[in-house]
Design a protein around this motif. Structure first.
Motif, PDB file in Angstrom:
ATOM      1  N   GLU A  90       0.628  -1.515   0.083  1.00 35.81           N
ATOM      2  CA  GLU A  90       0.103  -0.091  -0.023  1.00 35.81           C
ATOM      3  C   GLU A  90       0.639   1.317   0.001  1.00 35.81           C
ATOM      4  O   GLU A  90       0.688   2.248  -0.812  1.00 35.81           O
ATOM      5  CB  GLU A  90      -0.504   0.134   1.365  1.00 35.81           C
ATOM      6  CG  GLU A  90      -1.755  -0.967   1.087  1.00 35.81           C
ATOM      7  CD  GLU A  90      -2.876  -0.948   1.784  1.00 35.81           C
ATOM      8  OE1 GLU A  90      -2.813   0.487   2.807  1.00 35.81           O
ATOM      9  OE2 GLU A  90      -3.548  -1.728   2.571  1.00 35.81           O
ATOM     10  N   LYS A  91       2.021   0.924   0.928  1.00 36.04           N
ATOM     11  CA  LYS A  91       2.003   2.475   0.967  1.00 36.04           C
ATOM     12  C   LYS A  91       3.957   2.874   1.362  1.00 36.04           C
ATOM     13  O   LYS A  91       4.190   1.039   2.760  1.00 36.04           O
ATOM     14  CB  LYS A  91       1.681   3.423   2.171  1.00 36.04           C
ATOM     15  CG  LYS A  91       2.779   4.717   1.752  1.00 36.04           C
ATOM     16  CD  LYS A  91       1.857   5.825   2.599  1.00 36.04           C
ATOM     17  CE  LYS A  91       2.627   7.017   1.792  1.00 36.04           C
ATOM     18  NZ  LYS A  91       1.930   8.512   2.926  1.00 36.04           N
ATOM     19  N   LEU A  92       5.583   2.896   0.986  1.00 39.34           N
ATOM     20  CA  LEU A  92       6.269   1.775   1.587  1.00 39.34           C
ATOM     21  C   LEU A  92       7.099   2.764   2.561  1.00 39.34           C
ATOM     22  O   LEU A  92       6.537   4.405   2.573  1.00 39.34           O
ATOM     23  CB  LEU A  92       7.299   3.104   0.416  1.00 39.34           C
ATOM     24  CG  LEU A  92       7.166   2.166  -0.426  1.00 39.34           C
ATOM     25  CD1 LEU A  92       8.381   2.678  -1.844  1.00 39.34           C
ATOM     26  CD2 LEU A  92       8.010   0.588  -0.983  1.00 39.34           C
ATOM     27  N   ASN A  93       6.851   2.101   3.787  1.00 40.79           N
ATOM     28  CA  ASN A  93       7.506   3.087   5.358  1.00 40.79           C
ATOM     29  C   ASN A  93       9.110   3.542   4.520  1.00 40.79           C
ATOM     30  O   ASN A  93       9.139   3.750   3.887  1.00 40.79           O
ATOM     31  CB  ASN A  93       7.446   1.715   6.238  1.00 40.79           C
ATOM     32  CG  ASN A  93       8.780   0.910   5.944  1.00 40.79           C
ATOM     33  OD1 ASN A  93      10.146   1.734   5.646  1.00 40.79           O
ATOM     34  ND2 ASN A  93       8.645  -0.680   6.813  1.00 40.79           N
ATOM     35  N   PRO A  94       8.733   4.399   5.621  1.00 38.15           N
ATOM     36  CA  PRO A  94       9.827   5.421   5.563  1.00 38.15           C
ATOM     37  C   PRO A  94      11.526   4.798   5.142  1.00 38.15           C
ATOM     38  O   PRO A  94      12.138   5.465   4.254  1.00 38.15           O
ATOM     39  CB  PRO A  94      10.054   6.017   6.649  1.00 38.15           C
ATOM     40  CG  PRO A  94       9.170   6.377   7.747  1.00 38.15           C
ATOM     41  CD  PRO A  94       8.108   5.083   6.860  1.00 38.15           C
TER      42      PRO A  94
ATOM     43  N   THR B 151       7.921   6.787  -6.123  1.00 36.67           N
ATOM     44  CA  THR B 151       7.017   6.753  -6.425  1.00 36.67           C
ATOM     45  C   THR B 151       6.388   5.431  -6.410  1.00 36.67           C
ATOM     46  O   THR B 151       6.224   4.710  -7.408  1.00 36.67           O
ATOM     47  CB  THR B 151       5.418   7.567  -7.256  1.00 36.67           C
ATOM     48  OG1 THR B 151       5.895   8.768  -7.264  1.00 36.67           O
ATOM     49  CG2 THR B 151       4.113   7.809  -6.612  1.00 36.67           C
ATOM     50  N   PHE B 152       5.530   5.248  -5.445  1.00 41.82           N
ATOM     51  CA  PHE B 152       5.798   3.306  -5.039  1.00 41.82           C
ATOM     52  C   PHE B 152       4.214   3.855  -4.193  1.00 41.82           C
ATOM     53  O   PHE B 152       4.416   3.032  -2.887  1.00 41.82           O
ATOM     54  CB  PHE B 152       6.332   2.981  -4.784  1.00 41.82           C
ATOM     55  CG  PHE B 152       7.002   1.312  -5.018  1.00 41.82           C
ATOM     56  CD1 PHE B 152       6.728   1.314  -5.920  1.00 41.82           C
ATOM     57  CD2 PHE B 152       5.891   0.652  -3.589  1.00 41.82           C
ATOM     58  CE1 PHE B 152       6.507  -0.333  -5.854  1.00 41.82           C
ATOM     59  CE2 PHE B 152       5.296  -1.392  -4.048  1.00 41.82           C
ATOM     60  CZ  PHE B 152       6.096  -1.555  -5.227  1.00 41.82           C
ATOM     61  N   GLU B 153       2.754   3.645  -4.705  1.00 41.71           N
ATOM     62  CA  GLU B 153       1.108   3.399  -3.545  1.00 41.71           C
ATOM     63  C   GLU B 153       0.925   2.767  -3.993  1.00 41.71           C
ATOM     64  O   GLU B 153       0.210   3.028  -5.031  1.00 41.71           O
ATOM     65  CB  GLU B 153       1.287   4.993  -3.571  1.00 41.71           C
ATOM     66  CG  GLU B 153       2.150   6.206  -3.131  1.00 41.71           C
ATOM     67  CD  GLU B 153       1.547   6.959  -3.674  1.00 41.71           C
ATOM     68  OE1 GLU B 153       0.506   7.601  -3.525  1.00 41.71           O
ATOM     69  OE2 GLU B 153       2.128   7.994  -2.456  1.00 41.71           O
TER      70      GLU B 153
END
Length: 287
Positions: A29-33, A87-89
């Motif tokens: 879903e979303k990359l962590n920091p 971007t990777f979402e």
């Protein structure tokens, strides 16, 4: 003090299972920091890597060119290409990667010719076929006790590569048995990759191919739309860009590394091709 640039890291994707081959599906879903920082760091892959984006939003920078990838697209990355993800979402992606040792020689030859390859949009049935093939390959990778384990995953991944190459060739309207112009251009590009540092004149390539300079130019221009000199310059400048951003070499040293003893000439050429001086390009692209 100038920021020190570390060597370009190599992502061991193809060797993550100790086999020189990888096949997997990712749902993110979303990359962590930490993941975002790692993905955003310029790197190379250790194998020939394919990414089938089934869902989500991805932007990738490949050799300083930003590319927005749409579902359902297939993208191929050559091990020499430097890239980073910006971007990777909400991503669903199938991935397969294989190193030179296990890649079918015929496929390697074609991939060298295809590089650099633009992402291509696939038909729904093709996406389904590739996705199913990855799933099957992943099941083979779980069977490590099988006596022919490595042969099965090697064949599975090469089949995926063959399917992928077919899509690129089809959409690029290429042919494995092209005409004389295509054959000469392919041979020239292979020679260029091996000799661009020492050979910067069309005459050197024409001599190696045992053809005249005008005929070489005719073949290359007919096939690609650009002259032999253009291709030589672009290959040299690409390597110059990589060294300017990802090494600590002084610009004069880079010029020498690329075969230019005349630094002012190298600087003028780089500026002419890119629109920026080497120093301006370096400063602009420092992280």
């Amino acid at each position: 003090m100038a920021k020190k640039r570390a060597p370009i890291p190599v992502n061991p994707m193809a060797n993550q299972f100790g086999s020189g081959i990888a096949m997997e599906k990712l749902l993110v879903e979303k990359l962590n920091p930490k993941e975002k920082e790692e993905a955003g760091r310029a790197h190379r892959e250790d194998g020939h890597s394919f990414f089938l984006l089934e869902k989500g939003k991805v932007t990738i920078e490949i050799d300083f060119e930003k590319i927005h990838i749409k579902p359902a697209s297939l993208i191929y990355l050559h091990p020499n290409q430097v890239h980073r993800i910006t971007t990777f979402e909400n991503v669903a992606v199938c991935v397969w990667s294989i190193n030179n040792e296990y890649l079918h020689p015929e496929y390697l030859e074609i991939l060298e010719e295809l590089t650099p390859a633009r992402p291509i949009l696939l038909k729904k049935e093709t996406v389904s076929l590739l996705s199913d093939a990855v799933a099957l390959g992943m099941r083979f990778m779980e069977r490590q006790e099988d006596k022919l384990f490595h042969a099965s995953i090697k064949d599975s991944c090469n089949a995926l590569v063959a399917l992928s190459i077919s899509q690129f060739l089809d959409q690029n309207q290429s042919s494995l048995k092209g005409g004389r112009f295509e054959t000469v251009t392919k041979s020239f590009r292979t020679l260029l990759e091996r000799n661009y540092i020492q050979d910067k004149r069309p005459a050197a390539y024409a001599k190696k191919l045992n053809i005249s300079i005008p005929y070489l130019n005719e073949c290359v221009r007919h096939t690609t739309g650009f002259s032999v000199s253009h291709h030589i310059q672009q290959r040299v400048i690409l390597e110059a860009k990589r060294l300017l951003v990802h090494s600590d070499q002084a610009i004069k040293e880079i010029a020498t590394t690329l075969g230019y003893d005349d630094y002012p000439y190298f600087s003028r050429l780089f500026t002419k091709v890119t629109g920026k001086t080497p120093m301006a390009f370096r400063n602009k692209n420092l992280d």
